[in-house]
Every structure is written in structure tokens, then in C-alpha cells.
Design an enzyme around this catalytic site. Structure first.
Site, short mmCIF file in Angstrom:
data_model
loop_
_atom_site.label_atom_id
_atom_site.label_comp_id
_atom_site.label_asym_id
_atom_site.label_seq_id
_atom_site.Cartn_x
_atom_site.Cartn_y
_atom_site.Cartn_z
N THR A 1 6.37 0.63 1.98
CA THR A 1 7.38 1.44 2.67
C THR A 1 6.65 2.43 3.57
O THR A 1 5.97 3.34 3.07
CB THR A 1 8.24 2.22 1.66
OG1 THR A 1 8.85 1.29 0.77
CG2 THR A 1 9.32 3.04 2.37
N LYS B 1 8.97 10.99 -0.07
CA LYS B 1 8.34 10.25 1.04
C LYS B 1 9.40 9.49 1.84
O LYS B 1 9.45 9.57 3.07
CB LYS B 1 7.30 9.26 0.49
CG LYS B 1 6.63 8.42 1.58
CD LYS B 1 5.71 7.36 1.02
CE LYS B 1 6.36 6.00 1.05
NZ LYS B 1 5.47 4.86 0.88
N LEU C 1 0.84 -1.21 0.00
CA LEU C 1 0.00 0.00 0.00
C LEU C 1 0.87 1.25 0.00
O LEU C 1 2.06 1.19 0.31
CB LEU C 1 -0.91 -0.03 1.23
CG LEU C 1 -1.88 -1.23 1.25
CD1 LEU C 1 -2.48 -1.44 2.63
CD2 LEU C 1 -2.96 -1.05 0.20
N PRO C 2 0.25 2.42 -0.31
CA PRO C 2 1.09 3.62 -0.48
C PRO C 2 1.84 4.06 0.79
O PRO C 2 3.04 4.33 0.72
CB PRO C 2 0.07 4.69 -0.91
CG PRO C 2 -1.04 3.92 -1.55
CD PRO C 2 -1.13 2.63 -0.79
N LYS D 1 14.99 0.04 5.39
CA LYS D 1 14.54 0.60 4.10
C LYS D 1 14.78 2.12 4.06
O LYS D 1 15.26 2.67 3.06
CB LYS D 1 13.06 0.28 3.90
CG LYS D 1 12.39 0.95 2.73
CD LYS D 1 12.86 0.40 1.40
CE LYS D 1 12.19 1.14 0.24
NZ LYS D 1 12.78 0.78 -1.04
P1 NAD Z 1 0.87 2.38 -6.29
O1 NAD Z 1 0.27 3.69 -5.91
O2 NAD Z 1 1.13 2.06 -7.71
O3 NAD Z 1 -0.06 1.18 -5.70
C1 NAD Z 1 -0.75 1.22 -4.48
C2 NAD Z 1 -2.05 0.45 -4.66
O4 NAD Z 1 -2.71 0.35 -3.40
C3 NAD Z 1 -3.03 1.13 -5.62
O5 NAD Z 1 -3.40 0.22 -6.65
C4 NAD Z 1 -4.21 1.51 -4.74
O6 NAD Z 1 -5.47 1.45 -5.41
C5 NAD Z 1 -4.11 0.46 -3.66
N1 NAD Z 1 -4.78 0.82 -2.40
C6 NAD Z 1 -4.67 1.97 -1.69
N2 NAD Z 1 -5.44 1.90 -0.57
C7 NAD Z 1 -6.03 0.67 -0.59
C8 NAD Z 1 -6.93 0.00 0.28
N3 NAD Z 1 -7.40 0.58 1.41
N4 NAD Z 1 -7.34 -1.24 -0.05
C9 NAD Z 1 -6.89 -1.82 -1.19
N5 NAD Z 1 -6.03 -1.25 -2.06
C10 NAD Z 1 -5.61 -0.01 -1.76
O7 NAD Z 1 2.21 2.26 -5.42
P2 NAD Z 1 3.45 1.28 -5.69
O8 NAD Z 1 4.43 1.95 -6.57
O9 NAD Z 1 2.94 -0.09 -6.01
O10 NAD Z 1 4.12 1.29 -4.22
C11 NAD Z 1 3.55 0.56 -3.14
C12 NAD Z 1 4.49 0.65 -1.97
O11 NAD Z 1 5.77 0.13 -2.34
C13 NAD Z 1 4.74 2.10 -1.48
O12 NAD Z 1 4.80 2.10 -0.07
C14 NAD Z 1 6.08 2.45 -2.11
O13 NAD Z 1 6.79 3.42 -1.36
C15 NAD Z 1 6.77 1.10 -2.07
N6 NAD Z 1 7.85 0.94 -3.07
C16 NAD Z 1 7.66 1.36 -4.36
C17 NAD Z 1 8.69 1.20 -5.28
C18 NAD Z 1 8.52 1.66 -6.72
O14 NAD Z 1 9.53 1.71 -7.44
N7 NAD Z 1 7.31 1.96 -7.16
C19 NAD Z 1 9.90 0.60 -4.90
C20 NAD Z 1 10.05 0.14 -3.59
C21 NAD Z 1 9.00 0.33 -2.68
#
Ligand code: NAD
Length: 297
Positions: A96, A248, A65-66, A173
Site C-alpha cells: 500500500t 499511514k 513492502l512497507p 485502496k
Molecule cells: P511487514 O512490516 O510485516 O512486512 C514488510 C516486510 O518487508 C518485512 O519483512 C521487511 O523486512 C521487508 N522489507 C523491507 N524493506 C525491504 C527490502 N528493501 N528488501 C526486502 N525486504 C524488505 O508489513 P506487512 O504487514 O506485511 O505489510 C506490507 C504491506 O501491505 C504494507 O504496505 C501494508 O500497508 C500493506 N497491507 C497490510 C495489511 C495488514 O493487515 N498487515 C493489510 C493490507 C495491506
């Protein structure tokens, strides 16, 4: 093979869930976005109408999740997953987030008879798709042994680490990404200075990679356009890893530094620089685009 509920199917969670299916697990999914669910369902997942429905009978729940507020909302309270998961099940949060929320969810999970680990990832979207993520895990040794078997379906077995107790994965992290920001900015400054003095950035990159300035940003993520193929810098800085997410993560690192009583001047400078870059309309671009700010200032 386990029955796995996967909640949060965005840029990272979607391909991670697909890799669990490929590893032979029975995967049930939920996301607030139907489009995000549809892609994973097309790869063989079972759709659910809510996170609770997905998690009710699962051996393992994974959330991606975000931010911390979403994780707290999904797990805690009467409408949270912990109140509805089977006793003895395992919950893994790969988002994260701040380590305090991870500890809070971990404590509530223990009260509910559920094992919880914070398991944030490194590697980005490409590693999520390739199943080669690194995982840094916080929680008990027993939970780690159970988690490892699941995480191997999404990551590189040699890069799955037990960082320490609940919240330790999130601390690892945050400090890693602070270091990433610092060596990215340092690499950009070095390349900008060399280029301004007439050096070829590609040759200078080779020199530094063979010398003591070598680092991950130069090795696999060169920020200068067209020095390296298949990196955001050679694709108009399409992410990749967005500036918004780096801001973030640097905020999380700043919280870690504050609570630890450690002065992290370079981390604070990196946060300032990335915030300024973000406010100039670059939030959705790749974090290596910070080189543009350095080249023009
Ligand atoms: P993203 O915004 O693409 O995906 C998040 C998903 O969570 C979305 O599809 C959203 O609809 C869903 N969501 C939000 N609230 C929800 C709820 N209550 N119930 C169900 N679904 C819900 O984000 P991402 O890029 O996939 O990143 C996710 C996590 O991973 C973050 O914490 C980010 O910091 C971490 N991260 C991302 C990367 C990257 O390169 N994108 C790398 C390492 C870590």
C-alpha cells in the site's frame, strides 16, 4: 505455472508467498529479515541472497513492502530490480503506497520493457493466510490479464479488480481504507452511545446489522469486546490491522483528496483521531481499539 520472485515476506507477504507455492508456482524469495525468509523456505520456497538475484530470471516479480520509499528503492536505479529483470517479465507491487510512486515505477518499467501493475490488497493477515485477499489493480488491460492468473493463487477470483491505469489500484485502496476508518469510528460512536444509555452492545449490534446502519465493521469486525468471537476486540486488540497502518493509509487518502481537490472532512477527522490514538501508545494495537478513545472521551 510461473517462476515467481517474491520480495518482502512480512505479516502479509509471508503467507501470500506460501499460497503461491501451494498453487504450484516455483517461488524464489528475498527479505532483509532472515527469520521472515526461513518460514517461507520451510514451506518450499527457494532462498535468494538479494532481491536482484531472486528477480533476475523470474517471469513474475511480486513485492510486498512497507511504504513508497521502499518500493522506489527496490525497483528504481542501477541497483533496482527493473535494471535486472528479464525483458517482457511482469512486476506486481502489492504494497500500500502513494499512487505517484506507483506511476513513477510503472513508467520506469515501461522504459525497461517490463509490465508493471500496482496491486494493493484488502483483507488483512487472515485473508492473506486463507488465500482470499481482494486485489485492486492499476495498469494496462494486457498486464491485468497476465496478473490475474498469478493473483488468483493468493486471492478470491471474484475480488480481483482492474481499477484503471497505473496508480489507480493505489487510489482505490486509499479511498477504501478511508471509508473503513470512517465506518469503524461511526460504529464505535453508535455502540458507545447505546451502551452508555444501558443497551447491550451485542443486541444493539444485531439491531444495526438488520437496519440501515449495517456495515462491514459491525458485520465481521465488531469493535466492542466480546460481542463477536475471533476478532481483535475479543483478543485485547492484538492486530489484525495496526493503528500505525491505518494512520499511514489515512495519510495516503489525504494526499489523494488534496491532489483531486476534494474536501474530505470525515477522512481528515478520522486521520486526526487515529493520530491522537497512535500518539497515546496504541500504534501496534488493532485499529478497532479506537473504541477505547471514544468510550473515555
Ligand atoms: P511487514 O512490516 O510485516 O512486512 C514488510 C516486510 O518487508 C518485512 O519483512 C521487511 O523486512 C521487508 N522489507 C523491507 N524493506 C525491504 C527490502 N528493501 N528488501 C526486502 N525486504 C524488505 O508489513 P506487512 O504487514 O506485511 O505489510 C506490507 C504491506 O501491505 C504494507 O504496505 C501494508 O500497508 C500493506 N497491507 C497490510 C495489511 C495488514 O493487515 N498487515 C493489510 C493490507 C495491506
Amino acid at each position: 505455472m510461473a517462476s515467481v520472485a517474491f520480495v518482502g515476506l512480512g505479516n502479509m507477504g509471508g503467507p501470500m508467498a506460501c499460497n503461491l507455492i501451494n498453487a504450484g508456482h516455483a517461488v524464489t524469495v528475498f527479505d532483509l529479515s532472515e527469520a521472515a525468509m526461513a518460514e517461507v523456505v520451510a514451506s518450499g520456497a527457494q532462498a535468494s541472497s538479494s532481491a536482484i538475484d531472486a528477480a533476475r530470471s523470474a517471469d513474475v516479480v511480486i513485492t510486498m513492502l512497507p511504504a513508497g520509499k521502499h518500493v522506489a528503492q527496490v525497483y528504481l536505479g542501477d541497483d533496482g530490480l527493473l535494471a535486472h529483470m528479464a525483458k517482457g517479465a511482469l512486476a506486481l507491487d502489492a504494497s500500500t503506497i502513494d499512487s505517484e510512486t506507483a506511476q513513477q515505477v510503472g513508467a520506469a518499467a515501461a522504459d525497461a520493457g517490463i509490465a508493471f501493475m500496482d496491486t494493493p490488497v484488502s483483507g488483512g493477515v487472515a485473508a492473506a493466510a486463507a488465500g482470499s485477499l481482494a486485489f485492486m489493480c492499476g495498469g494496462s488491460a494486457e498486464a491485468f490479464e497476465r496478473a490475474r492468473r498469478i493473483l488468483e493463487g493468493m486471492g478470491n477470483a471474484e475480488k480481483i479488480f482492474h481499477a484503471g491505469p497505473a496508480g489507480a489500484g493505489q487510489v482505490a485502496k486509499a479511498v477504501n481504507n478511508m471509508l473503513l476508518a470512517v465506518h469503524m469510528i461511526g460504529s464505535c460512536e453508535a455502540l458507545a452511545m447505546g451502551a452508555a444509555k444501558g443497551l447491550d452492545p451485542a443486541v444493539l449490534s444485531d439491531i444495526m446489522k438488520a437496519s440501515s446502519g449495517n456495515n462491514w465493521s459491525l458485520q465481521v469486525y465488531n469493535p466492542w469486546p466480546d460481542v463477536m468471537p475471533n476478532v481483535p476486540a475479543s483478543n485485547d486488540y492484538k492486530p489484525g490491522f495496526m493503528v500505525d497502518l491505518m494512520v499511514k493509509d489515512l495519510g495516503l487518502a489525504s494526499e489523494v483528496a488534496g491532489s483531486a481537490g476534494v474536501e474530505n472532512r470525515l477522512g481528515q477527522l478520522a486521520l486526526e483521531l487515529y493520530k491522537a490514538h497512535q500518539s497515546e501508545g496504541n500504534g501496534s494495537r488493532d485499529f478497532s481499539s479506537i473504541v477505547e478513545k471514544i468510550r473515555v472521551s
